[in-house]
Scaffold this motif. Structure first.
Motif, PDB file in Angstrom:
ATOM      1  N   ASP A  40      31.297  -4.668  22.196  1.00  0.00           N
ATOM      2  CA  ASP A  40      30.441  -3.758  22.969  1.00  0.00           C
ATOM      3  C   ASP A  40      29.004  -4.265  23.057  1.00  0.00           C
ATOM      4  O   ASP A  40      28.163  -3.671  23.726  1.00  0.00           O
ATOM      5  N   ASP A  41      28.702  -5.344  22.343  1.00  0.00           N
ATOM      6  CA  ASP A  41      27.389  -5.978  22.441  1.00  0.00           C
ATOM      7  C   ASP A  41      27.417  -6.899  23.662  1.00  0.00           C
ATOM      8  O   ASP A  41      28.194  -7.849  23.711  1.00  0.00           O
ATOM      9  N   PRO A  42      26.604  -6.598  24.684  1.00  0.00           N
ATOM     10  CA  PRO A  42      26.681  -7.372  25.934  1.00  0.00           C
ATOM     11  C   PRO A  42      26.327  -8.852  25.764  1.00  0.00           C
ATOM     12  O   PRO A  42      26.651  -9.670  26.626  1.00  0.00           O
ATOM     13  N   ASP A  43      25.663  -9.215  24.648  1.00  0.00           N
ATOM     14  CA  ASP A  43      25.314 -10.630  24.432  1.00  0.00           C
ATOM     15  C   ASP A  43      26.523 -11.473  24.037  1.00  0.00           C
ATOM     16  O   ASP A  43      26.495 -12.701  24.139  1.00  0.00           O
ATOM     17  N   VAL A  44      27.590 -10.804  23.567  1.00  0.00           N
ATOM     18  CA  VAL A  44      28.719 -11.550  23.000  1.00  0.00           C
ATOM     19  C   VAL A  44      29.593 -12.158  24.105  1.00  0.00           C
ATOM     20  O   VAL A  44      30.038 -11.468  25.020  1.00  0.00           O
ATOM     21  N   LYS A  45      29.815 -13.486  24.008  1.00  0.00           N
ATOM     22  CA  LYS A  45      30.645 -14.185  25.003  1.00  0.00           C
ATOM     23  C   LYS A  45      31.968 -14.665  24.397  1.00  0.00           C
ATOM     24  O   LYS A  45      32.877 -15.065  25.104  1.00  0.00           O
ATOM     25  N   ALA A  46      32.034 -14.695  23.056  1.00  0.00           N
ATOM     26  CA  ALA A  46      33.272 -15.075  22.364  1.00  0.00           C
ATOM     27  C   ALA A  46      33.213 -14.461  20.972  1.00  0.00           C
ATOM     28  O   ALA A  46      32.129 -14.157  20.465  1.00  0.00           O
ATOM     29  N   VAL A  47      34.395 -14.253  20.370  1.00  0.00           N
ATOM     30  CA  VAL A  47      34.441 -13.650  19.034  1.00  0.00           C
ATOM     31  C   VAL A  47      35.084 -14.637  18.064  1.00  0.00           C
ATOM     32  O   VAL A  47      36.144 -15.202  18.361  1.00  0.00           O
ATOM     33  N   LEU A  48      34.421 -14.860  16.949  1.00  0.00           N
ATOM     34  CA  LEU A  48      34.966 -15.729  15.905  1.00  0.00           C
ATOM     35  C   LEU A  48      35.403 -14.847  14.739  1.00  0.00           C
ATOM     36  O   LEU A  48      34.576 -14.187  14.110  1.00  0.00           O
ATOM     37  N   VAL A  49      36.720 -14.819  14.512  1.00  0.00           N
ATOM     38  CA  VAL A  49      37.279 -14.023  13.413  1.00  0.00           C
ATOM     39  C   VAL A  49      37.614 -14.970  12.271  1.00  0.00           C
ATOM     40  O   VAL A  49      38.385 -15.916  12.458  1.00  0.00           O
ATOM     41  N   ASN A  50      37.019 -14.759  11.114  1.00  0.00           N
ATOM     42  CA  ASN A  50      37.300 -15.625   9.965  1.00  0.00           C
ATOM     43  C   ASN A  50      37.633 -14.756   8.760  1.00  0.00           C
ATOM     44  O   ASN A  50      36.754 -14.105   8.202  1.00  0.00           O
ATOM     45  N   ILE A  51      38.905 -14.718   8.408  1.00  0.00           N
ATOM     46  CA  ILE A  51      39.344 -13.871   7.290  1.00  0.00           C
ATOM     47  C   ILE A  51      39.936 -14.740   6.191  1.00  0.00           C
ATOM     48  O   ILE A  51      40.833 -15.548   6.449  1.00  0.00           O
ATOM     49  N   PHE A  52      39.392 -14.609   4.993  1.00  0.00           N
ATOM     50  CA  PHE A  52      40.011 -15.251   3.834  1.00  0.00           C
ATOM     51  C   PHE A  52      40.658 -14.143   3.025  1.00  0.00           C
ATOM     52  O   PHE A  52      39.980 -13.415   2.305  1.00  0.00           O
ATOM     53  N   GLY A  53      41.952 -13.987   3.168  1.00  0.00           N
ATOM     54  CA  GLY A  53      42.664 -12.869   2.559  1.00  0.00           C
ATOM     55  C   GLY A  53      42.551 -12.867   1.046  1.00  0.00           C
ATOM     56  O   GLY A  53      42.799 -13.868   0.397  1.00  0.00           O
ATOM     57  N   GLY A  54      42.156 -11.747   0.523  1.00  0.00           N
ATOM     58  CA  GLY A  54      42.084 -11.534  -0.918  1.00  0.00           C
ATOM     59  C   GLY A  54      42.430 -10.079  -1.122  1.00  0.00           C
ATOM     60  O   GLY A  54      43.590  -9.693  -1.025  1.00  0.00           O
ATOM     61  N   ILE A  55      41.390  -9.262  -1.335  1.00  0.00           N
ATOM     62  CA  ILE A  55      41.612  -7.819  -1.383  1.00  0.00           C
ATOM     63  C   ILE A  55      42.103  -7.361  -0.010  1.00  0.00           C
ATOM     64  O   ILE A  55      43.001  -6.550   0.124  1.00  0.00           O
ATOM     65  N   LEU A  56      41.460  -7.905   1.027  1.00  0.00           N
ATOM     66  CA  LEU A  56      41.875  -7.615   2.402  1.00  0.00           C
ATOM     67  C   LEU A  56      42.980  -8.596   2.786  1.00  0.00           C
ATOM     68  O   LEU A  56      42.799  -9.799   2.716  1.00  0.00           O
ATOM     69  N   ARG A  57      44.142  -8.071   3.199  1.00  0.00           N
ATOM     70  CA  ARG A  57      45.247  -8.951   3.576  1.00  0.00           C
ATOM     71  C   ARG A  57      45.124  -9.358   5.036  1.00  0.00           C
ATOM     72  O   ARG A  57      44.730  -8.555   5.885  1.00  0.00           O
ATOM     73  N   CYS A  58      45.504 -10.600   5.336  1.00  0.00           N
ATOM     74  CA  CYS A  58      45.356 -11.120   6.700  1.00  0.00           C
ATOM     75  C   CYS A  58      46.193 -10.354   7.727  1.00  0.00           C
ATOM     76  O   CYS A  58      45.781 -10.195   8.875  1.00  0.00           O
ATOM     77  N   ASP A  59      47.370  -9.848   7.321  1.00  0.00           N
ATOM     78  CA  ASP A  59      48.201  -9.128   8.294  1.00  0.00           C
ATOM     79  C   ASP A  59      47.517  -7.831   8.728  1.00  0.00           C
ATOM     80  O   ASP A  59      47.571  -7.453   9.906  1.00  0.00           O
ATOM     81  N   ILE A  60      46.837  -7.178   7.785  1.00  0.00           N
ATOM     82  CA  ILE A  60      46.105  -5.952   8.141  1.00  0.00           C
ATOM     83  C   ILE A  60      44.954  -6.287   9.084  1.00  0.00           C
ATOM     84  O   ILE A  60      44.738  -5.612  10.101  1.00  0.00           O
ATOM     85  N   ALA A  61      44.227  -7.364   8.767  1.00  0.00           N
ATOM     86  CA  ALA A  61      43.121  -7.780   9.627  1.00  0.00           C
ATOM     87  C   ALA A  61      43.625  -8.088  11.031  1.00  0.00           C
ATOM     88  O   ALA A  61      43.013  -7.687  12.025  1.00  0.00           O
ATOM     89  N   ALA A  62      44.754  -8.806  11.110  1.00  0.00           N
ATOM     90  CA  ALA A  62      45.302  -9.191  12.423  1.00  0.00           C
ATOM     91  C   ALA A  62      45.690  -7.963  13.242  1.00  0.00           C
ATOM     92  O   ALA A  62      45.375  -7.876  14.434  1.00  0.00           O
ATOM     93  N   ARG A  63      46.352  -6.998  12.605  1.00  0.00           N
ATOM     94  CA  ARG A  63      46.733  -5.779  13.327  1.00  0.00           C
ATOM     95  C   ARG A  63      45.490  -5.047  13.826  1.00  0.00           C
ATOM     96  O   ARG A  63      45.466  -4.521  14.928  1.00  0.00           O
ATOM     97  N   GLY A  64      44.449  -5.034  12.997  1.00  0.00           N
ATOM     98  CA  GLY A  64      43.196  -4.383  13.385  1.00  0.00           C
ATOM     99  C   GLY A  64      42.558  -5.066  14.585  1.00  0.00           C
ATOM    100  O   GLY A  64      42.070  -4.404  15.502  1.00  0.00           O
ATOM    101  N   VAL A  65      42.572  -6.388  14.593  1.00  0.00           N
ATOM    102  CA  VAL A  65      41.989  -7.143  15.709  1.00  0.00           C
ATOM    103  C   VAL A  65      42.753  -6.850  17.000  1.00  0.00           C
ATOM    104  O   VAL A  65      42.163  -6.585  18.056  1.00  0.00           O
ATOM    105  N   VAL A  66      44.090  -6.869  16.920  1.00  0.00           N
ATOM    106  CA  VAL A  66      44.909  -6.600  18.107  1.00  0.00           C
ATOM    107  C   VAL A  66      44.635  -5.182  18.622  1.00  0.00           C
ATOM    108  O   VAL A  66      44.425  -4.959  19.816  1.00  0.00           O
ATOM    109  N   GLN A  67      44.569  -4.234  17.679  1.00  0.00           N
ATOM    110  CA  GLN A  67      44.277  -2.841  18.051  1.00  0.00           C
ATOM    111  C   GLN A  67      42.902  -2.732  18.721  1.00  0.00           C
ATOM    112  O   GLN A  67      42.759  -2.088  19.762  1.00  0.00           O
ATOM    113  N   GLY A  68      41.896  -3.394  18.125  1.00  0.00           N
ATOM    114  CA  GLY A  68      40.534  -3.332  18.670  1.00  0.00           C
ATOM    115  C   GLY A  68      40.461  -3.957  20.052  1.00  0.00           C
ATOM    116  O   GLY A  68      39.824  -3.423  20.958  1.00  0.00           O
ATOM    117  N   ALA A  69      41.123  -5.113  20.226  1.00  0.00           N
ATOM    118  CA  ALA A  69      41.088  -5.807  21.512  1.00  0.00           C
ATOM    119  C   ALA A  69      41.812  -4.984  22.575  1.00  0.00           C
ATOM    120  O   ALA A  69      41.359  -4.889  23.717  1.00  0.00           O
TER     121      ALA A  69
END
Lengths: 291, 389
Positions: free
Chosen positions: B307-336
């Motif tokens: 929603d920030d008009p300056d953004v032209k691309a999004v860099l997602v960098n997740i190192f799964g630990g407490i936060l699991r990568c599958d949860i992050a991925a589902r969240g990204v898909v949902q957000g997009a």
């Protein structure tokens, strides 16, 4: 050899709620010898049907001879938990809790001075020694490899990033120490560098710094004067604007010395090998070890 | 958490620190009445969470109640742009109408926690009204510094030493010392990260009062100050910052950036921001989703970024630990999906459940390109910004 934790570590975990319980379980699964849990409402019970739970830290230490305490209690009670562990005589206290008020840490830091206990954290991932499969904290154990590089860092996930770069190149770690991202914490870069300097099995060191404060400059002085081992370092936050806090309470540029560029210059001057970006840590260490 | 001047003034008064007579007004009529009670002459000050108000036209002297109402009318409901706000400024929802003070001397005093000394630290100077940074740089010998005892705090003799060093007239040293003791009490009892009185003034009749003040309270300590928490004014932050705060995300909007960054962990977030420099561009934001994030929170983080008009691309960098990568991925898909954003996404996932996370992203119909690691992310970001894949 290693620093801080090893096969003789007898772990006590305080705060066995959802997160604490999950991570205590992961520490045990990695191979850590957890001898006690502390939870006010569960004395007499056992964690995972194996580890006795006590009402107080004092009782737990008396019964189990625990020698390392790990704290997961909420930030509002973290200072109290640290003092309880120090007063129970635990020589090493590692506090994971994030968001401990800074004025609490002013008092804690003054209190533990000269107490005989060392505090790591708060707001840190903990300490791991892969060679003895001793994991005291929240880091993913599987990315680590036993070896001869010591790692010290102010950040959690950035540490995993660096360790991953080392391990994928076959470079193992002696111990990995996360000192935490808060402005006032128990153990500084210099404290950990002193331990690595005295550790026969640590042949080289990775130091991961960030913007804010002057602890990296103090580390640079130690590297120049007292550390006879190669150091690879990177400082994150080069793209951060002054005066804005970048997540970590300590990561804020408040003057020239808090800038990434100033810290990098001091470390370079001290003879450290600088990884120009955080992506180059593994490559630079590989080159340093290859001579 | 920042406080408005009018709120800080009330807290100072509660702790026994003398402040000028003043009234907070949210309407021109209230401002008129306030100025009238001071005999018409007053200073009208816009209440925003930013310094530099004077130069920006946010502080005006008035000589009649009508003028006070006019000034209030011209300020309330507008956005004040100062050198400390962004280009859109901060909303003025009210003004402080203060009685004029007969100023003889302007001084400076502040308290903060010094991280190197690990204790509350007092700075004072006879050069009131100036930026303390400027005083420290140009005339460091004029700076009074005191590291307090971390356990006991400030001793009365130390407060007296500061008052004397500030050149307070002898007959007012006692009240000035009391003022400094009270300021220190305020600092510790409210868990402040900054208490700054600039200027602290000596009046024509040798009273010592806090003319203008700034108090910041530590966010992490608000759990024990529910009364202070109520003083928060989220309208002062930008829209995206406000949404991030509501979602429990650490987010900082950055100027001149084009790559939105979504990362777990503050250190890795800064490292990821730095990587965008190597891609020949700049980060548009700092964003740490934190350890225990669930899908909804990740989705909201993604939506805030795009929603920030300056953004032209999004860099997602997740190192799964407490936060699991599958949860992050589902969240990204949902957000997009929910945002309908078509911006290119570059994703790096390692650690816990990374394979599962990458598969979730690959199987979705969002516009995603993968990089194996941090160093691979830079050229990939450069390529998607240039319109390639």
């Amino acid at each position: 050899m290693s620093v801080l934790v090893d096969g003789n570590t007898r772990l006590l975990v305080q705060g066995l709620g959802r997160e604490g319980g999950y991570h205590a379980s992961a520490c045990r699964a990695y191979g850590t010898n957890m001898v006690a849990g502390v939870h006010p409402n569960r004395p007499g019970m056992k964690f995972e049907d194996a580890v006795p739970i006590f009402e107080t830290v004092k009782d737990a230490v008396a019964e189990t001879q625990a020698n390392v305490g790990l704290i997961f209690v909420p930030a509002s009670g973290a200072a109290d938990a640290i003092i309880e562990q120090v007063n129970a005589g635990l020589p090493l206290v590692i506090c994971i809790s994030e968001g401990v008020p800074v004025q609490d840490m002013v008092k804690v830091r003054a209190y533990i001075e000269g107490s005989g206990s060392r505090l790591i954290g708060p707001n840190c991932p903990g300490v791991i020694t892969p060679g003895t499969r001793t994991k005291i904290g929240i880091m993913p154990g599987a990315i680590h490899l036993p070896g001869k590089v010591g790692v010290v860092s102010r950040s959690g996930t950035l540490t995993y990033e660096a360790v991953d770069q080392l391990s994928t190149r076959g470079i193992g770690q002696s111990s990995v120490v996360g000192i935490g991202g808060d402005p006032i914490n128990g153990t500084t870069f210099v404290d950990v560098l002193e331990l690595f300097a005295a550790d026969d099995e640590t042949e080289a060191v990775v130091l991961l710094g960030e913007i804010g404060g002057t602890r990296e400059q103090e580390a640079a002085e130690f590297i120049a004067d007292k550390l006879n081992k190669p150091v690879v370092s990177t400082i994150v936050g080069q793209s951060a604007p002054p005066g804005r806090r970048m997540g970590h309470a300590g990561a804020i540029v408040t003057g020239p010395s808090a800038l990434a560029s100033n810290k990098i210059a001091a470390l370079r001057e001290a003879g450290a090998h600088i990884a120009e970006t955080p992506a180059d840590i593994g490559e630079v260490m590989a080159a340093v070890l290859a001579g | 958490m920042k406080l408005h001047e009018y709120q800080a003034r009330e807290i100072l008064a509660r702790f026994g620190v003398p402040v000028p007579n003043a009234t907070y007004a949210e309407t021109p009529e209230a401002a008129r009445a306030a100025a009238e009670s001071f005999g018409g002459k007053a200073v009208v000050k816009a209440q925003v969470h930013a310094g530099g108000r004077g130069l920006a036209g946010g502080v005006k002297l008035v000589s009649s109640a009508d003028e006070a109402a006019d000034v209030a009318k011209s300020l309330i409901g507008t956005n004040l742009v100062t050198h400390q706000t962004g280009p859109t400024g901060a909303p003025v929802n009210g003004v402080l109408v203060a009685e004029l003070t007969d100023i003889k001397t302007e001084l400076y005093i502040s308290i903060l926690v010094d991280a190197e000394l690990r204790t509350p630290f007092i700075m004072a100077s006879q050069a009131g009204g100036m930026d303390i940074e400027k005083v420290a740089e140009e005339t460091p010998e004029k700076l009074i510094r005191l590291a307090t005892d971390p356990v006991h705090g400030l001793w009365p003799y130390q407060a007296r030493d500061i008052a004397i060093a500030l050149g307070i007239p002898p007959k007012s040293v006692r009240s000035a010392s009391a003022l400094i003791m009270n300021l220190f009490k305020l600092f510790t009892e409210t868990d402040a990260t900054l208490v700054e009185i600039n200027p602290l003034v000596v009046t024509g009749d040798d009273q010592v009062i806090a003319l203008d003040s700034k108090i910041d309270i530590e966010d992490d300590a608000l759990f024990r100050h529910p009364d202070l928490e109520k003083l928060a004014d989220p309208a002062q932050d930008g829209e995206l910052e406000r949404r991030a705060k509501d979602a429990g995300l650490a987010y900082v909007k950055l100027d001149d950036g084009s790559v939105g960054c979504m990362v777990n962990g503050a250190g890795l977030a800064m490292a990821t921001m730095d990587i965008t420099l190597r891609a020949g561009t700049n980060p548009a934001n700092f964003l740490d989703v934190g350890g225990g994030a669930q899908e909804d929170k990740i989705a909201e983080a993604f939506k805030i970024i795009v929603d920030d008009p300056d953004v032209k691309a999004v860099l997602v960098n997740i190192f799964g630990g407490i936060l699991r990568c599958d949860i992050a991925a589902r969240g990204v898909v949902q957000g997009a999906t929910e945002s309908g954003s078509l911006l290119p996404i570059v994703a790096v996932m390692r650690g816990t459940n990374a394979e599962e996370g990458l598969k979730i992203l690959a199987d979705s119909n969002i516009n995603v390109t993968f990089a194996d690691n941090l160093s691979g992310a830079a050229p990939t970001v450069a390529r998607v910004l240039a319109g390639g894949n």
